[in-house]
Design a protein around this motif. Structure first.
Motif, mmCIF file in Angstrom:
data_model
loop_
_atom_site.group_PDB
_atom_site.id
_atom_site.type_symbol
_atom_site.label_atom_id
_atom_site.label_comp_id
_atom_site.label_asym_id
_atom_site.label_seq_id
_atom_site.Cartn_x
_atom_site.Cartn_y
_atom_site.Cartn_z
ATOM 1 N N GLY A 134 0.812 -1.216 0.000
ATOM 2 C CA GLY A 134 0.000 0.000 0.000
ATOM 3 C C GLY A 134 0.841 1.259 0.000
ATOM 4 N N ARG A 135 1.931 1.254 0.766
ATOM 5 C CA ARG A 135 2.820 2.425 0.805
ATOM 6 C C ARG A 135 3.542 2.605 -0.525
ATOM 7 N N LEU A 136 4.067 1.497 -1.059
ATOM 8 C CA LEU A 136 4.797 1.576 -2.324
ATOM 9 C C LEU A 136 3.891 2.066 -3.443
ATOM 10 N N ASN A 137 2.723 1.455 -3.567
ATOM 11 C CA ASN A 137 1.821 1.831 -4.649
ATOM 12 C C ASN A 137 1.315 3.263 -4.477
ATOM 13 N N GLY A 138 0.925 3.627 -3.268
ATOM 14 C CA GLY A 138 0.424 4.981 -3.038
ATOM 15 C C GLY A 138 1.456 6.049 -3.311
ATOM 16 N N SER A 139 2.717 5.733 -3.072
ATOM 17 C CA SER A 139 3.785 6.708 -3.314
ATOM 18 C C SER A 139 4.017 6.940 -4.801
ATOM 19 N N PHE A 140 3.929 5.870 -5.609
ATOM 20 C CA PHE A 140 4.379 5.951 -6.995
ATOM 21 C C PHE A 140 3.286 5.780 -8.043
ATOM 22 N N VAL A 141 2.056 5.427 -7.657
ATOM 23 C CA VAL A 141 1.039 5.109 -8.661
ATOM 24 C C VAL A 141 0.861 6.260 -9.647
ATOM 25 N N ARG A 142 0.818 5.886 -10.916
ATOM 26 C CA ARG A 142 0.720 6.890 -11.967
ATOM 27 C C ARG A 142 -0.622 6.852 -12.703
ATOM 28 N N ASP A 143 -1.185 5.656 -12.865
ATOM 29 C CA ASP A 143 -2.401 5.557 -13.664
ATOM 30 C C ASP A 143 -3.079 4.219 -13.396
ATOM 31 N N GLY A 144 -4.077 3.911 -14.181
ATOM 32 C CA GLY A 144 -4.874 2.702 -14.064
ATOM 33 C C GLY A 144 -6.256 2.996 -14.616
ATOM 34 N N PHE A 145 -7.235 2.238 -14.186
ATOM 35 C CA PHE A 145 -8.609 2.447 -14.642
ATOM 36 C C PHE A 145 -9.565 2.461 -13.446
ATOM 37 N N ILE A 146 -10.597 3.288 -13.554
ATOM 38 C CA ILE A 146 -11.737 3.244 -12.638
ATOM 39 C C ILE A 146 -12.887 2.633 -13.426
ATOM 40 N N ILE A 147 -13.352 1.470 -12.999
ATOM 41 C CA ILE A 147 -14.313 0.697 -13.784
ATOM 42 C C ILE A 147 -15.603 0.527 -13.001
ATOM 43 N N ASP A 148 -16.718 0.753 -13.685
ATOM 44 C CA ASP A 148 -18.028 0.621 -13.044
ATOM 45 C C ASP A 148 -18.944 -0.244 -13.917
#
Length: 423
Positions: A134-148
């Protein structure tokens, strides 16, 4: 006088600090997101990489296992053919989401946009004090998708979310909501598309609404030098049904966290895991499953095949909350050790605070049954082929529980390909 000497950071810890300093200016996010990134990165710096002193990381000492971190740069990659022909493909290429085309009636937005406007801030959190992913991803996350997936959605074909990396550091996020009575199949696929080593983190936040029926398949196929930190955060609503398959068939260092909260009465969870481990790889699957309300069911079955000098870990904890009566939860972990140097550690746990429940767990570790091997050889099948058939049957039994023949055939093909290369 007491003098405390600060622990010198490892090469990997220092590389993470340096990478953040180099990239923070280009990472999307408003002031709140940027501040949270810095807070999460500071926690990594202060706490360091998890060691065996932390119970949830006892079998995966990152301070010794994660020795180096690649630079953020990566070679260009392209989407790959989906596992099931005709699937809706959503591609994240080197951590950046490609513009979606036809989505089959599913709402899809770019996660980078929610970082930019600050709406993603509430999700950039850690589950607990041990949540390195969670710390690693939250620090560096750049993109992805929000899917509904809207209410009453019924998809004819799977949705395949492809995360293709060409080396370097890749960090993505996928929040997904399934509306009331939605029915869908999603394949979350992680693939190495280049030859350089990679550090990958991915978090999928999955919420099932009332009556939703979902099949979610994680297919991890990273390269032999890659480190992969995956996390599933799942919530089940009333009368929902989730079939979750987690298949690890790659990576040098893999940690897959699975957090599931069964929050709705009459909901059902079916979890099947397949770990195909070879070479010098180390793979750790850690499950924390909470039955939080009455009248819920779950079954978890892990099948592990370990060759060469590979090491595997399964930590599975089932928690039954006070008042969660009529819970029916069963967990098993079955392992084939096919080398004297292979190693697998299983740690099943039950934590029960209700008295009217049916819960159990079990674990087995064995080699191939020589009686079965003799039977096949006595019918003219060579030993190597006979061993391969028995290993294949051990693993594919779980896949065949799926009702979709096309999907079963596709997954069996992936398993067979891996076994042919490594067995």
């Amino acid at each position: 006088m007491n003098i405390q000497t600060a622990i010198k950071p490892t090469n990997a810890e220092q590389a993470l600090m340096d990478a953040f300093g180099q990239s923070v200016g280009s990472l999307p996010g408003d002031s709140g997101v940027t501040t949270q990134r810095s807070t999460l990165l500071r926690a990594i710096k202060e706490k360091g990489l998890p060691t065996r002193r932390r119970e949830s990381w006892h079998y995966t000492d990152l301070r010794s296992l994660l020795r180096t971190v690649p630079t953020p740069s990566a070679t260009s990659v392209e989407p790959v053919a989906p596992i099931v022909e005709g699937s809706v493909v959503l591609a994240v290429l080197n951590g950046e989401a490609a513009k979606p085309g036809h989505t089959g009636g599913v709402s899809v937005k770019l996660f980078a946009e929610s970082l930019a406007d600050g709406s993603a801030l509430k999700g950039l959190t850690t589950r607990d004090d041990d949540d390195f992913t969670g710390r690693l991803n939250g620090s560096f996350v750049r993109d992805g998708f929000i899917i509904d997936f809207p209410d009453s959605f019924e998809g004819e074909k799977p949705v395949e979310i492809q995360s293709i990396q060409g080396g370097g550091q890749i960090h993505s996020r996928i929040p997904v909501r399934f509306g009331k009575s939605a029915k869908a199949t999603v394949i979350e696929r992680h693939v190495a598309g280049g030859k350089g080593s990679a550090l990958v983190s991915s978090i999928s936040d999955i919420t099932l609404g009332e009556g939703a029926e979902v099949t979610w398949i994680v297919m991890q196929q990273q390269g032999g030098d890659d480190s992969h930190f995956g996390q599933l955060r799942i919530k089940l609503g009333k009368a929902s049904k989730l079939r979750l398959y987690v298949i690890n068939a790659g990576g040098r260092l893999v940690r897959q966290d699975i957090y599931i909260d069964v929050d709705g009465e009459h909901s059902e969870l079916t979890l099947r895991g397949i770990n195909l481990l070879g070479g010098d790889s180390h793979t750790d699957v850690t499950l924390v499953l909470g039955h939080n309300v009455e009248n819920t069911q779950s079954t978890e079955v892990m099948r592990n095949v370990v060759f060469d000098r590979a090491k595997g870990v399964f930590q599975g904890q089932i928690r039954v909350a006070p008042g969660a009566q009529k819970t029916d939860a069963k967990m098993s972990c079955n392992t084939l050790l096919l080398s004297d140097e292979a190693d697998f550690s299983a740690k099943p746990e039950l934590e029960i605070f209700a008295d009217d429940v049916v819960c159990g767990h079990g674990a087995t570790v064995a080699d191939i049954d020589h009686n079965h091997l003799f039977y096949l050889q006595s019918r003219g099948i060579p030993e190597k082929q006979a061993r391969a058939l028995l290993v294949q049957a051990f693993v594919q039994e779980t896949v065949e529980e799926l009702e979709d023949e096309v999907l079963v055939e596709a997954l069996e093909g992936v398993i067979t390909e891996w076994l042919e290369k490594h067995a």
